[in-house]
Design an enzyme around this catalytic site. Structure first.
Site, mmCIF file in Angstrom:
data_model
loop_
_atom_site.group_PDB
_atom_site.id
_atom_site.type_symbol
_atom_site.label_atom_id
_atom_site.label_comp_id
_atom_site.label_asym_id
_atom_site.label_seq_id
_atom_site.Cartn_x
_atom_site.Cartn_y
_atom_site.Cartn_z
ATOM 1 N N GLU A 1 39.359 -2.022 -39.988
ATOM 2 C CA GLU A 1 39.564 -2.286 -40.798
ATOM 3 C C GLU A 1 38.392 -0.899 -41.990
ATOM 4 O O GLU A 1 37.932 -1.003 -43.128
ATOM 5 C CB GLU A 1 39.238 -4.148 -41.575
ATOM 6 C CG GLU A 1 39.984 -4.287 -41.488
ATOM 7 C CD GLU A 1 40.117 -4.722 -40.510
ATOM 8 O OE1 GLU A 1 40.777 -5.618 -39.902
ATOM 9 O OE2 GLU A 1 38.791 -4.743 -39.604
ATOM 10 N N SER A 2 37.442 -0.580 -40.696
ATOM 11 C CA SER A 2 36.000 0.444 -41.674
ATOM 12 C C SER A 2 35.093 0.312 -40.446
ATOM 13 O O SER A 2 35.131 0.646 -39.147
ATOM 14 C CB SER A 2 35.918 0.452 -42.664
ATOM 15 O OG SER A 2 35.333 2.179 -42.929
ATOM 16 N N CYS B 1 38.366 -1.623 -45.791
ATOM 17 C CA CYS B 1 39.853 -1.731 -45.896
ATOM 18 C C CYS B 1 40.108 -2.336 -46.334
ATOM 19 O O CYS B 1 40.604 -3.417 -45.599
ATOM 20 C CB CYS B 1 40.359 -0.236 -44.632
ATOM 21 S SG CYS B 1 39.044 1.157 -44.919
ATOM 22 N N SER C 1 19.217 1.888 -34.668
ATOM 23 C CA SER C 1 20.274 2.378 -35.629
ATOM 24 C C SER C 1 21.620 2.143 -34.512
ATOM 25 O O SER C 1 21.577 2.065 -33.496
ATOM 26 C CB SER C 1 20.085 4.511 -35.638
ATOM 27 O OG SER C 1 19.174 4.440 -36.308
ATOM 28 N N HIS D 1 20.499 0.785 -40.299
ATOM 29 C CA HIS D 1 18.808 1.067 -39.626
ATOM 30 C C HIS D 1 18.040 0.500 -40.169
ATOM 31 O O HIS D 1 18.131 0.108 -41.019
ATOM 32 C CB HIS D 1 19.521 2.742 -39.816
ATOM 33 C CG HIS D 1 17.672 3.450 -39.682
ATOM 34 N ND1 HIS D 1 17.922 3.640 -37.882
ATOM 35 C CD2 HIS D 1 16.640 4.018 -39.627
ATOM 36 C CE1 HIS D 1 16.656 4.757 -37.992
ATOM 37 N NE2 HIS D 1 15.431 3.872 -39.062
#
Length: 427
Positions: free
Chosen positions: A62-63, A83, A55, A68
């Protein structure tokens, strides 16, 4: 662009199971996929998932990109969220499909924050905006990547710097070296910690100096395993030693240690050492009777090529090739982490050497799961582990060699077993 961000939900099928369980490789692939898409990487956090799988998340300016994996299904679920319109998440999709060796992938793109559904308001930050703007700098990337040594119930995780400095899949096992933040360089075999630069002294000083300082006449020593060189280094601190034979099955362990762990492996070039790259079980079986004063079983955990080093047949041969008056020491697992192996090897040795000639003792090694680790000292007429010690000479030796763990008090205390350990060995 008519939305604030693009969100792609991705599924990769038919991936490489090995890759999907490889934390450093997945982390570097995810970071690379973000950078290739034009994103500014801020940080990454990746960890083994229990019982297996990975994980992790890459935070970008930008985000984010998140993942996983399920190696047992050759499947990975990935979340790509960007974004603005400066980053193309589909570039990341293509890069990751190749990196994971996926047979195919499916993806669903959603527009997040559709502008026609939103109403923008003015946010007046006043002087604060100018102050913050003047302080803006390009963010520095941070990485949080973890190695995990675990069984089905217990896990130990150690943060490292992200990229392995050595990895080789030999005919016997996977050998890796990581550069950790807290413990320096760390050698692992098949995802199990073997040693680290910072705390290896506890293991190597206790497996060697306990028998050697009890028996200062030992001159001919056999080491089975020990490819990192730490045990040989400690043996050769004793000037009476005339010859050390080390039998290590995997040349990759020796080569990696010589290149990246010089503080352990320096003695592997000593003229007193006879280094054999071969099967230790076969070597012992073919050795002459009564050949060695001390035999050290410096093995990895009882899986893969080391499994046979935990068998009755092997220790019967060890007993045969040990000289009268000789001794052996063997790493014998953790009373908490591998309880069955810990108990089994103790009783195996008692059945061969006799109840009164086998002694369990402990050391504490932070990078080993649970921290508590055990050794067994078994004799063929050698010195008693407490009564046979010359405390004054042992203390002088420890001081002369600047030992970091072993001292007379630790030697004596190591044989004082906690009650729960005593009960396990009586069961």
């Amino acid at each position: 662009m008519n939305s604030l961000g693009r969100h792609i939900l991705v599924e990769f099928f038919g991936c490489s199971s090995d890759i999907l369980n490889d934390v450093p490789l997945i982390e570097s692939s995810m970071v690379g996929a973000a950078a290739d898409a034009g994103a500014t990487v801020i940080s990454s956090v990746f960890h083994h998932f229990s019982p297996f799988g990975v994980s992790g998340v890459v935070v970008i300016q930008e985000s984010h990109l998140a993942i996983h994996t399920w190696p047992e299904y050759r499947y990975a679920a990935v979340d790509l969220f960007t974004c603005g319109d400066t980053v193309n998440p589909w570039i990341s999709f293509d890069k990751l499909k190749v990196a994971f060796k996926a047979d195919y992938g499916s993806a669903l793109e959603m527009n997040r924050g559709q502008l026609e559904l939103l109403e923008r308001i003015d946010v007046d930050l006043g002087e604060l905006r100018d102050e913050i703007t003047n302080k803006l700098v390009t963010p520095k990337q941070s990485r949080s990547v973890w190695f995990t040594d675990k069984n089905d119930d217990i896990a130990l995780s150690i943060r490292h710097k992200g990229d392995r400095i050595f990895r080789e899949k030999s005919p016997y096992q996977t050998v890796e070296i990581f550069d950790t933040f807290a413990y320096g360089k760390m050698l692992t075999i098949d995802n199990m910690v073997m040693c680290s630069e910072k705390d290896e002294n506890a293991y190597h000083e206790m497996i060697i100096h306990v028998p050697m300082l009890l028996n200062p006449t030992f001159k001919d020593v056999l080491v089975i395993g020990g490819g990192d060189g730490g045990s040989v280094r400690e043996i050769l601190r004793h000037p009476q030693v005339e010859k050390v034979t080390m039998v290590e099955i995997d040349e990759a362990v020796v080569r990696a240690s010589k290149e990246f762990l010089p503080s352990l492996s320096g003695a592997l070039e000593d003229s007193k050492l006879d280094l054999r790259i071969e099967d230790g079980i076969a070597f012992v079986a073919n050795a002459p009777d009564a050949s060695y004063d001390l035999i050290v079983i410096d093995s990895s955990d009882p899986v893969g090529p080391s499994e046979g080093l935990f068998s009755t047949a092997f220790y019967q041969q060890v007993h045969r090739i040990l000289k009268p008056g000789g001794a052996i020491t063997a790493q014998s697992e953790s009373p908490r982490f591998n309880q069955h192996a810990f108990v089994d090897i103790h009783y195996c040795l008692k059945g061969i050497f006799g109840d009164d000639n086998v002694y369990c003792y402990l050391a504490f090694i932070p990078t080993y799961p649970t921290g508590m680790w055990s050794f067994n000292y078994a004799t063929k007429g050698a010195a008693h582990p407490i009564q046979g010690m010359d405390a004054a000479k042992s203390e002088v030796f420890a001081a002369e060699h600047s030992l970091q763990y072993y001292n007379v008090g630790m030697h004596q205390a190591a044989f004082a077993l906690p009650t729960f350990v005593q009960n396990m060995l009586r069961a």
